[in-house]
Design an enzyme around this catalytic site. Structure first.
Site, PDB file in Angstrom:
ATOM      1  N   ARG A 165      87.210  14.878 -47.703  1.00  8.28           N
ATOM      2  CA  ARG A 165      86.378  13.674 -47.692  1.00  8.28           C
ATOM      3  C   ARG A 165      87.089  12.586 -48.476  1.00  8.28           C
ATOM      4  NH1 ARG A 165      81.464  16.279 -50.648  1.00  8.28           N
ATOM      5  NH2 ARG A 165      83.252  17.355 -51.528  1.00  8.28           N
ATOM      6  N   CYS A 271      86.568   8.798 -39.549  1.00  6.52           N
ATOM      7  CA  CYS A 271      86.602  10.135 -38.935  1.00  6.52           C
ATOM      8  C   CYS A 271      85.437  10.429 -38.003  1.00  6.52           C
ATOM      9  CB  CYS A 271      86.656  11.186 -40.028  1.00  6.52           C
ATOM     10  SG  CYS A 271      88.025  10.898 -41.127  1.00  6.52           S
TER      11      CYS A 271
END
Ligand code: UGA
Length: 444
Positions: A165, A271
């Site tokens: 992340r 993403c």
């Protein structure tokens, strides 16, 4: 652990974090990028992205002499056995993944592989299912053209998707839930897996397409959880239920888990939107109608504009009104503006005639680039300010788009009498309702 020689192509957040962490674990790493300015800065120890914890890891790696940076493919390929590719795979117009950077990395690597070499080429970039097998043929053909004999014996392609992340990438690399490695040759997959052995992660060793699919399925599932809870939030609003308690009640069921059930104004980033769209594209090619995936995107697009919809209920005409916007990056702890919900929100506010005063703790520079056209078109009606309180000066309303920690402790006096739309359910409704006109997402 034995030290391995690793090259990492691409010094974005995935490449740089992976390279620095591998070096921190004791491997010898060469970071390569085609951007000379970036490499010059990295050589001086300057980090071109905002990623908490990366500076310390990189500093340690540089001190130990475990990492160096170059723009020279010949040097990087010659002095490494594992070559990780961590370059971007942005969305094309049709939603498919643009593989031109990956392809150009394969070409540059193939130019340097010699007759006696054996290189393990590892894809960390998110590439459509099937890319790894295609890459094997593509690279072999390039080697054949260069007159290299038995090209298939000079390299192997491995898929090792990343699950980092942004903003927590170092933490995620060092404490992975799992490491996935896919290759046609299981021994070589095992060699790549052993690069992580110090971390003792859960390990999935599988074939190339399965590893590639695990990445897409994971991101698509997380995105689905968010769109699902946002849809539930909208039903909660109409029925008087509180989505935060609903999510807690659901999340205690270990089959569901409490994560990614935070309702808000939608997901952004480089993403989820891109990967779900790329998977839709693949699905359409092979299976026809990916209904769930399409709904995930559709719900998310609508959700991003929820705060404006809510604001219009209280101030139906925004002409001549001023709206403060707090939080521009797609999530806290990053300066990344890609697909950030703040983009459609601010565009819509400007279109409706409002003056916008926008603030973010770290993304202002990037935001100014993203909004360059609006800055030109709307002039003074779009202002970027360097303090959260400055955004509130003269504002009729506040929209909180990104839940940076500093917004938690707000000077409530400054909000008195304003319309406050909390796009991330950061504040307590009972407190807020006593000082301003307050709305959040999916809470009564
Ligand atoms: C995501 C995945 O979480 C990583 O595992 C993956 O490696 C990465 O994509 C990638 O493919 O490279 P990232 O995009 O950095 O990571 O951000 P997340 O923390 O997952 O958040 C994505 C978006 O979802 C943010 O806009 C966030 O605000 C939103 N979100 C997240 C919610 O709206 N609700 C939640 O409960 C959680």
């Amino acid at each position: 652990m034995s030290t391995k020689r690793i090259a990492v192509i691409g010094t974005g957040y995935v490449g740089l974090v992976s390279g620095a962490c591998f070096a921190y674990l004791g491997h010898k790493v060469i970071g390569l990028d085609i951007d000379e300015t970036k490499i010059e800065r990295l050589k001086r120890g300057e980090i071109p992205i905002y990623e908490p914890g990366l500076d310390k890891i990189l500093q340690r790696a540089l001190e130990k002499g475990n990492i160096e940076f170059t723009t020279d493919y010949a040097y990087a390929v010659k002095n490494s056995d594992f070559i990780f590719i961590a370059v971007g795979t942005p969305s094309k117009e049709d939603g498919s993944a643009d593989l031109s950077y990956v392809e150009s990395a394969y070409r540059s690597i193939a130019e340097q592989i010699g007759d006696e070499d054996f290189k393990v080429i590892v894809n960390k970039s998110t590439v459509p299912v099937g890319t790894g097998r295609w890459a094997k043929e593509f690279i072999a053909e390039l080697l054949r053209k260069r007159g290299i004999k038995n090209p298939e014996e000079r390299f192997e392609v491995v898929s090792n998707p990343e699950f980092l992340r942004e903003g927590k990438a170092v933490e995620d690399f060092m404490n992975p839930d799992r490491v996935v490695v896919g290759a046609d040759n299981r021994d070589i997959a095992g060699m790549v897996a052993s690069l992580y052995e110090k971390l003792q992660p859960a390990m999935i060793i599988t074939d190339l397409p399965t590893a590639e699919m695990i990445k897409y399925a994971s991101n698509a599932f997380l995105a689905t959880k968010i769109s699902f809870i946002n849809e539930i939030a909208n039903i909660c609003e109409a029925t008087g239920a509180d989505v935060t308690v609903v999510a807690r009640g659901m999340g205690l069921d270990h089959r569901i888990s409490p994560y990614f059930l935070g309702a808000g104004c939608g997901f952004g980033g480089s993403c989820f939107p891109k990967d779900v769209k790329a998977l839709i594209y693949t699905a359409k090619q092979v299976d026809g109608e990916p209904k769930i995936l399409e709904a995930v995107i559709e719900v998310n697009e609508r959700q991003k504009l929820k705060p404006v919809e809510k604001l219009l209920k209280h101030i139906p005409n925004l002409e001549g009104k001023t709206v403060a916007v707090w939080g521009l990056a797609f999530k806290p702890e990053t300066d990344d503006m890609r697909e950030a919900p703040s983009i459609p929100i601010i565009r819509k506010l400007l279109e409706l005639g409002a003056t916008v005063k926008a603030y973010d703790p770290v993304a202002l520079q990037n935001a100014k680039r993203v909004f360059s056209r609006e800055i030109e078109k709307y002039g003074e009606r779009l202002q970027f300010v360097t303090e959260k309180d400055k955004a509130l000066e003269g504002a009729n309303a506040l929209i909180l788009v990104t839940e940076w920690e500093e917004f938690r402790d707000v000077d409530f006096d400054k909000l008195t009498g304003k319309v406050v739309i909390d796009g991330r359910n950061l504040w307590e409704p009972s407190v807020m309702k006593s000082i301003c006109t307050y709305e959040s997402i999916g809470r009564p």
